[in-house]
Design a protein around this motif. Sequence first.
Motif, PDB file in Angstrom:
ATOM      1  N   SER A 121       0.862  -1.187   0.000  1.00 25.11           N
ATOM      2  CA  SER A 121       0.000   0.000   0.000  1.00 25.11           C
ATOM      3  C   SER A 121       0.894   1.231   0.000  1.00 25.11           C
ATOM      4  CB  SER A 121      -0.891   0.026   1.246  1.00 25.11           C
ATOM      5  OG  SER A 121      -0.116   0.320   2.403  1.00 25.11           O
ATOM      6  N   TYR A 122       0.253   2.394  -0.030  1.00 29.16           N
ATOM      7  CA  TYR A 122       0.984   3.626   0.214  1.00 29.16           C
ATOM      8  C   TYR A 122       1.616   3.480   1.597  1.00 29.16           C
ATOM      9  CZ  TYR A 122       2.050   8.572  -0.105  1.00 29.16           C
ATOM     10  OH  TYR A 122       2.715   9.771  -0.203  1.00 29.16           O
ATOM     11  N   PRO A 123       2.854   3.923   1.783  1.00 27.98           N
ATOM     12  CA  PRO A 123       3.530   3.714   3.065  1.00 27.98           C
ATOM     13  C   PRO A 123       2.681   4.150   4.269  1.00 27.98           C
ATOM     14  CG  PRO A 123       5.075   4.582   1.459  1.00 27.98           C
ATOM     15  CD  PRO A 123       3.704   4.620   0.808  1.00 27.98           C
ATOM     16  N   ARG A 135       4.555  -5.846   2.086  1.00 27.65           N
ATOM     17  CA  ARG A 135       5.673  -5.918   1.152  1.00 27.65           C
ATOM     18  C   ARG A 135       5.910  -4.534   0.560  1.00 27.65           C
ATOM     19  NH1 ARG A 135       6.242 -11.251  -0.999  1.00 27.65           N
ATOM     20  NH2 ARG A 135       8.076 -10.323  -1.960  1.00 27.65           N
ATOM     21  N   ALA A 136       7.076  -4.329  -0.030  1.00 25.07           N
ATOM     22  CA  ALA A 136       7.422  -3.020  -0.596  1.00 25.07           C
ATOM     23  C   ALA A 136       7.387  -2.991  -2.118  1.00 25.07           C
ATOM     24  CB  ALA A 136       8.808  -2.595  -0.109  1.00 25.07           C
ATOM     25  N   GLU A 137       7.053  -4.103  -2.759  1.00 23.77           N
ATOM     26  CA  GLU A 137       7.012  -4.127  -4.218  1.00 23.77           C
ATOM     27  C   GLU A 137       5.920  -3.209  -4.760  1.00 23.77           C
ATOM     28  OE1 GLU A 137       7.792  -8.494  -3.333  1.00 23.77           O
ATOM     29  OE2 GLU A 137       7.870  -6.652  -2.197  1.00 23.77           O
ATOM     30  N   ALA A 138       6.047  -2.842  -6.042  1.00 24.42           N
ATOM     31  CA  ALA A 138       5.069  -1.968  -6.695  1.00 24.42           C
ATOM     32  C   ALA A 138       3.696  -2.620  -6.770  1.00 24.42           C
ATOM     33  CB  ALA A 138       5.548  -1.594  -8.097  1.00 24.42           C
ATOM     34  N   VAL A 139       3.654  -3.904  -7.079  1.00 23.74           N
ATOM     35  CA  VAL A 139       2.409  -4.662  -7.185  1.00 23.74           C
ATOM     36  C   VAL A 139       2.621  -5.995  -6.482  1.00 23.74           C
ATOM     37  CG1 VAL A 139       0.736  -5.740  -8.746  1.00 23.74           C
ATOM     38  CG2 VAL A 139       1.855  -3.596  -9.411  1.00 23.74           C
ATOM     39  N   SER A 148      -1.330  -2.472  -4.703  1.00 24.89           N
ATOM     40  CA  SER A 148      -0.259  -1.662  -5.269  1.00 24.89           C
ATOM     41  C   SER A 148      -0.021  -0.428  -4.407  1.00 24.89           C
ATOM     42  CB  SER A 148      -0.604  -1.283  -6.713  1.00 24.89           C
ATOM     43  OG  SER A 148       0.492  -0.705  -7.366  1.00 24.89           O
ATOM     44  N   ARG A 149       1.097   0.268  -4.667  1.00 18.83           N
ATOM     45  CA  ARG A 149       1.589   1.298  -3.752  1.00 18.83           C
ATOM     46  C   ARG A 149       1.011   2.692  -3.903  1.00 18.83           C
ATOM     47  NH1 ARG A 149       5.333   0.131   0.006  1.00 18.83           N
ATOM     48  NH2 ARG A 149       6.467   2.032  -0.363  1.00 18.83           N
ATOM     49  N   GLY A 150       0.806   3.178  -5.126  1.00 22.50           N
ATOM     50  CA  GLY A 150       0.337   4.554  -5.231  1.00 22.50           C
ATOM     51  C   GLY A 150       0.289   5.054  -6.658  1.00 22.50           C
ATOM     52  N   PRO A 151       0.125   6.355  -6.842  1.00 25.04           N
ATOM     53  CA  PRO A 151      -0.020   6.913  -8.180  1.00 25.04           C
ATOM     54  C   PRO A 151       1.106   6.511  -9.136  1.00 25.04           C
ATOM     55  CG  PRO A 151      -0.482   8.603  -6.549  1.00 25.04           C
ATOM     56  CD  PRO A 151       0.021   7.402  -5.804  1.00 25.04           C
ATOM     57  N   ASP A 156       1.581   0.052 -13.736  1.00 22.29           N
ATOM     58  CA  ASP A 156       2.002  -1.330 -13.486  1.00 22.29           C
ATOM     59  C   ASP A 156       0.854  -2.143 -12.890  1.00 22.29           C
ATOM     60  OD1 ASP A 156       4.710  -0.949 -14.356  1.00 22.29           O
ATOM     61  OD2 ASP A 156       5.135   0.014 -12.432  1.00 22.29           O
ATOM     62  N   PHE A 157       0.134  -1.535 -11.969  1.00 19.12           N
ATOM     63  CA  PHE A 157      -1.003  -2.184 -11.319  1.00 19.12           C
ATOM     64  C   PHE A 157      -2.090  -2.510 -12.342  1.00 19.12           C
ATOM     65  CE2 PHE A 157      -4.992  -1.461  -8.672  1.00 19.12           C
ATOM     66  CZ  PHE A 157      -4.932  -2.666  -7.987  1.00 19.12           C
ATOM     67  N   ALA A 158      -2.467  -1.529 -13.147  1.00 14.71           N
ATOM     68  CA  ALA A 158      -3.524  -1.740 -14.134  1.00 14.71           C
ATOM     69  C   ALA A 158      -3.121  -2.815 -15.139  1.00 14.71           C
ATOM     70  CB  ALA A 158      -3.865  -0.433 -14.833  1.00 14.71           C
ATOM     71  N   LEU A 159      -1.859  -2.831 -15.549  1.00  6.33           N
ATOM     72  CA  LEU A 159      -1.397  -3.867 -16.477  1.00  6.33           C
ATOM     73  C   LEU A 159      -1.420  -5.245 -15.817  1.00  6.33           C
ATOM     74  CD1 LEU A 159       1.478  -1.887 -18.191  1.00  6.33           C
ATOM     75  CD2 LEU A 159      -0.616  -2.724 -19.309  1.00  6.33           C
ATOM     76  N   ALA A 160      -1.110  -5.322 -14.537  1.00  8.25           N
ATOM     77  CA  ALA A 160      -1.215  -6.598 -13.814  1.00  8.25           C
ATOM     78  C   ALA A 160      -2.670  -7.068 -13.774  1.00  8.25           C
ATOM     79  CB  ALA A 160      -0.652  -6.457 -12.403  1.00  8.25           C
TER      80      ALA A 160
END
Length: 181
Positions: A121-123, A135-139, A148-151, A156-160
């Motif tokens: 998530s966002y930190p 976890r600290a990964e993007a997705v 996913s983490r944020g803007p 990357d999130f949408a493509l996943a």
Amino acid sequence: MAKVLVPLADGCEELEAVTIIDLLRRAGIEVTTAGLKPGIVSASRGVQLVPDVTLDVALQDDYDMVVLPGGMPGAAHLKDDPRIIRLLQEMAAAGRYTAAICAAPMVLAEAGVLDGRQATSYPGFLDGLPGVRVRAEAVVQDGSVLTSRGPGTAMDFALALVEVLAGAGKRQQVEAGLVRP
């Protein structure tokens, strides 16, 4: 064709919401946007979003995935809406996909969807929650849950999400059209 619901709340992060909606639709996935209340949704930076339907209307249909955009106070509005919590619990119980980005994974946590799972998530938004392995990964995908983490990770999130719903080939096709480095 897969069907996805994207609930929109006042104060949502527009970059995340629009990126998710746009890339899923580019992949030919049926996306319904639903406002928590009737009318225009005012996003976190003042962008005005026009949902397809209200959440009450959207809940009359079935979906393969529910995706929650983040942003504050948008994610807090989602977390405080019992219809959203109930929907997430029903989706998880049925083995369907739930996904959230930025601050919105806290909504998944509130619904009990992240219990015993890995997520990002966002930190700070998942820190200290029992049962969630942050976890600290993007997705991060753990079974039928994607976070996913944020803007900055929205594409990357949408493509996943595209890959999960329509396959790696469709993801590659959509990504090629984006001219990403």
